[in-house]
Design an enzyme around this catalytic site. Structure first.
Site, PDB file in Angstrom:
ATOM      1  N   GLY A 287       0.795  -1.222   0.000  1.00  0.00           N
ATOM      2  CA  GLY A 287       0.000   0.000   0.000  1.00  0.00           C
ATOM      3  C   GLY A 287       0.824   1.267   0.000  1.00  0.00           C
ATOM      4  CB  ILE A 406      12.681  -1.486  -2.344  1.00  0.00           C
ATOM      5  CG1 ILE A 406      11.938  -1.976  -3.570  1.00  0.00           C
ATOM      6  CG2 ILE A 406      12.769   0.023  -2.401  1.00  0.00           C
ATOM      7  CD1 ILE A 406      11.438  -3.372  -3.526  1.00  0.00           C
ATOM      8  CE  LYS A 410      17.550  10.067   2.469  1.00  0.00           C
ATOM      9  NZ  LYS A 410      17.274  10.023   1.015  1.00  0.00           N
ATOM     10  CG  ASN A 448      15.968  11.701  -2.129  1.00  0.00           C
ATOM     11  OD1 ASN A 448      15.528  11.761  -1.002  1.00  0.00           O
ATOM     12  ND2 ASN A 448      17.262  11.818  -2.393  1.00  0.00           N
ATOM     13  CB  VAL A 449      10.909   7.746  -4.848  1.00  0.00           C
ATOM     14  CG1 VAL A 449       9.784   7.487  -5.823  1.00  0.00           C
ATOM     15  CG2 VAL A 449      11.892   6.590  -4.845  1.00  0.00           C
ATOM     16  CB  SER A 452       7.643   8.533  -2.479  1.00  0.00           C
ATOM     17  OG  SER A 452       8.633   9.305  -1.828  1.00  0.00           O
ATOM     18  CB  SER A 453       4.629   8.864   1.698  1.00  0.00           C
ATOM     19  OG  SER A 453       5.665   7.933   1.975  1.00  0.00           O
ATOM     20  CB  VAL A 456      11.378  17.752  -1.330  1.00  0.00           C
ATOM     21  CG1 VAL A 456      12.311  17.232  -0.270  1.00  0.00           C
ATOM     22  CG2 VAL A 456      11.968  17.554  -2.720  1.00  0.00           C
ATOM     23  CB  THR A 473      17.494  21.003   5.196  1.00  0.00           C
ATOM     24  OG1 THR A 473      18.005  20.421   3.996  1.00  0.00           O
ATOM     25  CG2 THR A 473      16.223  20.285   5.604  1.00  0.00           C
TER      26      THR A 473
END
Length: 644
Positions: A287, A406, A410, A448-449, A452-453, A456, A473
């Site tokens: 999900g 996956i 990082k 970074n995707v 996605s949730s 940025v 940042t």
């Protein structure tokens, strides 16, 4: 008066249309005979009045049969005018036949002249009404220019003409030969004159409608559009249109691929299909943003069974409903099974895999938000490390053929707990790959995707819509980016290429500076950045400082010598791995530390486990810091609390 006419019941409007057509047809007949006989005040005899009346009655009947009076005038299209042509042609033919049967003089040129007049008056009256009806609506529409003068642009123009929001006033073409041509009655301008076009036609919005094979450099185009300070939006992709998921006039903000400014990775569909077709596949974290997109792509390759494994009830319900709709509409015939469960429960994972005879597992379940994992160390370890371990052991026990993890960029020389847990998860799978050979383990590491949730981009978009400021940042922070569909395609590709223990990484091109991405989004949404030099701007960018565990630069490789693969944009990392005995020892230490909720010890174990973890700040776990604990936690009876 006209508004009163528009408010009449539908039946009354049809009566008025029929009456108007009767008058138009009778006048056309009179005009045709007058021109033929060259008489200014020609009067028909009794026989000619009879055939005129019969012709009109027959024509009205044909129009009724063809559905002309069912058509809503304001939405008339080419088909309606073809209906008028057919009806008029039948009417002219009936005029000839009636003259022959009733032995009435009808010169051969009269039916032709009559047909021309009849078409002009019948269709012209409808065109006039349509223009009068749409004129007030057009004045209230927002004026837009369509970038792209191809088939996609034309379809968009026609759709917008029927809508109530946007009025196309210009096309922007990339072919100089199209300059000042007309498409659908709208002028076309070369892209070199786009700024002048916007001023001349008072354009308030630009809509991208590029054909899939246009070959336009989107990165260069967006760079040209940025200084215009006008909102730029796009239409759905061709795949969404073909699948029926979107309509051409579903205008939306720029695609994330456009902001990325590079071509996405294309998978080898034949190889991916061979690894999925007719198989039993399980996706953990089904999900989530990555997991759900994996499911959407997997189902298109027609596996026999697709098991959706997810701990969030609502997320599982949402993706199940979406996939079942796709399955039914496209007739894919895939068995879809939604299952609630946590990857930290090994027996649950194993029972699911046995029950559905799973052959391939795509492990997307993870906590991936850096600050949140930094504030919840134990849960991050439980979910990301032990969840991966339990899923992998269950896969080995059930004879699963392939297992794809996956991972993330990082995990490379991590400075945060999230990255360290993902690197440890990679080491777990590499150790298991050495311990046995039945199940093929592989890992996919990407940046970074977008979308996605944890991305940025949606955050920046919400901040812009709220009037700012945008929070970044650090002014120098950079990241590699990719889209959710692209990441999912890479995962599927890697799953079909893995031989055991590999870490696949994507050639992601140049990294993106976050501050530049924020500025680009401000400009492409038609706004200006507020700075010291431009205090009247719309949106300010505020630099909030690096968060716990965050670093300025991300990497995809630990070593400097990646190995190529059969796919031109996918590399295989050559990195140091641990033996299973070393991995097992680290897992046992982490188990004891986690069971006693000793966050400090967990961090030390991660540092000592050759993950490359080097924290750039102090312990940030919220419970640990607020409780001021430095001793392992146990229950009042002195028993160690067992997690999961």
């Amino acid at each position: 008066m006209f508004q009163k006419f528009l408010s009449l019941p539908r039946f009354h409007k049809r009566l008025i249309s029929v009456s108007a057509d009767v008058v138009a047809l009778l006048f056309s007949l009179w005009a045709a005979f007058s021109l033929r006989f060259e008489q200014q005040f020609w009067l028909p005899n009794r026989e000619q009045l009879v055939i005129a009346g019969l012709t009109v009655v027959f024509t009205i009947g044909v129009f009724v049969k063809l559905g002309l009076y069912r058509a809503v005038v304001r939405y008339l299209n080419d088909r309606a005018f073809l209906t008028v042509v057919g009806g008029v042609a039948a009417s002219a033919l009936m005029l000839i036949l009636l003259g022959y049967w009733l032995e009435v003089l009808v010169p051969r040129s009269v039916p032709i002249i009559y047909a021309a007049f009849a078409f002009i008056f019948v269709s012209g009256s409808r065109m006039g009404v349509r223009m009068l009806v749409s004129r007030p609506v057009r004045h209230s529409k927002e004026r837009v220019a369509i970038i792209g003068a191809g088939e996609t642009g034309l379809q968009l123009c026609q759709a917008l003409d029927q809508g109530t929001e946007y009025q196309p006033v210009a096309f922007i073409s990339f072919l100089a030969s199209n300059h000042k041509a007309l498409i659908n009655g709208i002028p076309v301008y070369d892209v070199k004159f786009i700024e002048r076009t916007i001023r001349t036609h008072r354009v308030k919005r630009l809509l991208l409608a590029l054909d899939p094979d246009s070959g336009v450099n989107r990165k260069k185009l967006l760079k040209q559009l940025e200084p215009l300070a006008i909102p730029v939006q796009t239409v759905p992709s061709m795949s969404e249109l073909i699948a029926g998921q979107k309509r051409i006039n579903d205008i939306r903000d720029l695609e994330i691929e456009d902001l990325l400014g590079r071509d996405p990775v294309r998978p080898d569909n034949a190889q991916v299909s061979a690894s999925l077709y007719g198989k039993s596949v399980m996706v953990s974290g089904a999900g989530g943003s990555i997991g759900s997109e994996l499911c959407r792509q997997i189902i298109q390759h027609r596996p026999k069974v697709l098991v959706l494994f997810e701990q969030s009830e609502f997320s599982l319900y949402s993706i199940e409903r979406e996939l079942k709709a796709i399955n039914t509409i496209e007739g894919l015939g895939v068995e879809i099974h939604p299952l609630l469960g946590s990857v930290t429960h090994r027996r649950r994972c194993e029972s699911v895999m046995r029950a559905f005879n799973i052959q391939s597992v795509y492990h997307a379940a993870a906590y991936k938000h850096v600050p949140l994992v930094e504030h919840n160390v134990i849960e991050g370890v439980q979910n990301n490390i032990f969840g991966t371990w339990h899923m992998a052991e269950a896969a080995i026990a059930c004879g699963v053929e392939q297992f794809v993890l996956i991972s993330t960029d990082k995990a490379v020389r991590p400075t945060n707990v999230m990255g360290a847990t993902k690197r440890m998860a990679e080491l777990v799978l590499q150790g298991l790959a050495q311990r046995q050979s039945e199940t093929i383990f592989s890992m996919v590491r990407f940046g970074n995707v977008l979308g996605s949730s944890g991305s940025v981009v949606p955050l920046f978009r919400d901040q812009i819509r709220d009037g700012g400021p945008i929070t970044v940042t650090h002014p120098d922070i950079i990241r590699y980016f990719m889209t959710i569909p692209e990441a999912s395609q890479l995962v599927l590709q890697a799953g079909s290429m893995g031989q055991g223990g590999e870490v696949f990484v994507l050639d992601m091109g140049e990294p993106v500076k976050i501050a530049d991405l924020a500025k680009k989004m401000i400009h492409l949404m038609g706004l200006e950045e507020r700075t010291e030099d431009n205090p009247g701007g719309d949106i300010e960018i505020v630099y909030s400082g690096l968060r716990p565990g965050e670093k300025l630069y991300e990497e995809l490789l630990i070593g400097d010598n990646p190995q190529g693969t059969a796919h031109p944009r996918i590399m295989m990392a050559r990195e140091v791995s641990l033996s299973w005995s070393e991995v097992e020892e680290a897992l046992l230490k982490l188990t004891r530390a986690s069971q006693s909720f000793d966050c400090q010890n967990v961090v030390e174990i991660l540092r000592e486990s050759q993950t490359g973890y080097a924290p750039n700040g102090n312990m940030a776990d919220l419970v640990w810091c607020n409780a001021g604990q430095r001793e392992p936690f146990s229950s009042s009876e002195g028993r160690v609390i067992q997690l999961g």
